[in-house]
Write an enzyme that holds these catalytic residues in place. Structure first.
Site, PDB file in Angstrom:
ATOM      1  N   SER A  60       0.827  -1.213   0.000  1.00 38.58           N
ATOM      2  CA  SER A  60       0.000   0.000   0.000  1.00 38.58           C
ATOM      3  C   SER A  60       0.858   1.258   0.000  1.00 38.58           C
ATOM      4  CB  SER A  60      -0.904   0.017   1.229  1.00 38.58           C
ATOM      5  OG  SER A  60      -1.576  -1.211   1.370  1.00 38.58           O
TER       6      SER A  60
HETATM    7  N1  SAH Z   1      -0.897  -4.997   3.900  1.00 33.84           N
HETATM    8  C1  SAH Z   1      -0.067  -5.289   2.748  1.00 33.84           C
HETATM    9  C2  SAH Z   1      -0.715  -4.965   1.430  1.00 33.84           C
HETATM   10  C3  SAH Z   1      -1.823  -5.882   1.160  1.00 33.84           C
HETATM   11  S1  SAH Z   1      -2.313  -6.138  -0.512  1.00 33.84           S
HETATM   12  C4  SAH Z   1       1.294  -4.646   2.853  1.00 33.84           C
HETATM   13  O1  SAH Z   1       1.563  -3.958   3.849  1.00 33.84           O
HETATM   14  O2  SAH Z   1       2.112  -4.868   1.964  1.00 33.84           O
HETATM   15  C5  SAH Z   1      -3.712  -7.134  -0.162  1.00 33.84           C
HETATM   16  C6  SAH Z   1      -3.416  -8.530   0.276  1.00 33.84           C
HETATM   17  O3  SAH Z   1      -4.629  -9.128   0.671  1.00 33.84           O
HETATM   18  C7  SAH Z   1      -2.847  -9.391  -0.842  1.00 33.84           C
HETATM   19  O4  SAH Z   1      -1.615  -9.913  -0.477  1.00 33.84           O
HETATM   20  C8  SAH Z   1      -3.899 -10.489  -1.009  1.00 33.84           C
HETATM   21  O5  SAH Z   1      -3.360 -11.766  -1.302  1.00 33.84           O
HETATM   22  C9  SAH Z   1      -4.561 -10.491   0.349  1.00 33.84           C
HETATM   23  N2  SAH Z   1      -5.914 -11.057   0.374  1.00 33.84           N
HETATM   24  C10 SAH Z   1      -6.934 -10.892  -0.488  1.00 33.84           C
HETATM   25  N3  SAH Z   1      -7.998 -11.616  -0.095  1.00 33.84           N
HETATM   26  C11 SAH Z   1      -7.651 -12.248   1.053  1.00 33.84           C
HETATM   27  C12 SAH Z   1      -8.315 -13.151   1.943  1.00 33.84           C
HETATM   28  N4  SAH Z   1      -9.581 -13.552   1.755  1.00 33.84           N
HETATM   29  N5  SAH Z   1      -7.645 -13.602   3.012  1.00 33.84           N
HETATM   30  C13 SAH Z   1      -6.365 -13.231   3.256  1.00 33.84           C
HETATM   31  N6  SAH Z   1      -5.680 -12.391   2.448  1.00 33.84           N
HETATM   32  C14 SAH Z   1      -6.314 -11.902   1.361  1.00 33.84           C
END
Ligand code: SAH
Length: 212
Positions: A60
């Site tokens: 992000s």
């Molecule tokens: N917080 C992260 C950025 C997240 S991007 C950072 O600091 O880098 C969003 C993430 O959510 C992705 O890695 C994706 O795989 C995950 N995601 C999406 N759906 C999900 C679910 N149902 N359960 C767990 N993770 C999920």
């Protein structure tokens, strides 16, 4: 530009975008975003933009990490759940503010990579788990704080149920291609309060586990 100067600009940009909480700023000063970015995009580490990571996901935008963390009002004794480990950057920031952080992602590869960085940085109060976070993490519930870093159309019921009374959850809601809203949910004895914070753009919260 020298590293120190870049970092100063990074912190300045956070402040100018509304990240004013001293504890959040010092956590973001301490945890180097560079540790979570590899390859092509390293040069853009300290710019206030989201960047691609493996598995087609994104780390992000720093000001959004700051604003979400600030809205979460994490206390030193708190047990926090993050849904969406991604690079691990947000979890690392939370680890500076909370007693314990559980972070989950649907891609085991992202979880493994993030764990390796947590070990390298000696962040021992983070537990990373591969699971579908839309069901929360029942075995560790309830949580003082929950942060979701992928967008669902509505706050998932299991996550609402896994909040403590007095607990706070911050999450983006809305459809993938539409403008999403960052919302803050507070759980009371008798129900939940919802507050809309600002428009945001996140990858979608998907069901089930990822292939890698
Ligand atoms: N917080 C992260 C950025 C997240 S991007 C950072 O600091 O880098 C969003 C993430 O959510 C992705 O890695 C994706 O795989 C995950 N995601 C999406 N759906 C999900 C679910 N149902 N359960 C767990 N993770 C999920």
């Amino acid at each position: 530009m020298k590293d120190a100067e870049r970092k100063m600009q990074f912190l300045f940009a956070l402040r100018s975008k509304g990240v004013t909480d001293g504890r959040v700023l010092s956590a973001m000063e301490k945890i180097d975003r560079g540790a979570f970015i590899k390859g092509l995009f390293e040069a853009r580490t300290y710019e206030d933009m989201p960047l691609p990571i493996t598995c087609g996901q994104t780390i992000s935008q720093p000001s959004v990490v700051g604003i979400m963390t600030q809205a979460l009002k994490v206390q030193p004794r708190d047990k926090v759940l993050e849904v969406g480990t991604g690079s691990g950057y947000q979890a690392a920031i939370l680890s500076q503010l909370a007693r314990r952080v559980y972070t989950v992602d649907r891609y085991s590869r992202l979880v493994r990579d993030a764990e390796a960085i947590f070990r390298k940085l000696d962040l021992t109060n983070i537990t990373a788990i591969t699971t579908d976070g839309s069901h929360g993490l029942p075995e560790q519930a309830p949580f003082d704080r929950i942060i979701v870093t992928a967008a669902a159309e509505d706050p998932p019921g299991p996550l609402l149920a896994q909040m403590k009374i007095g607990g706070i959850m911050v999450l983006p809601v809305g459809q993938e291609q539409a403008v999403q809203s960052l919302i803050k949910v507070v759980r009371h004895e008798t129900g939940y309060d919802y507050e809309e914070l600002r428009p945001v753009r996140f990858v979608p919260l998907l069901e089930g586990l990822g292939k890698e």
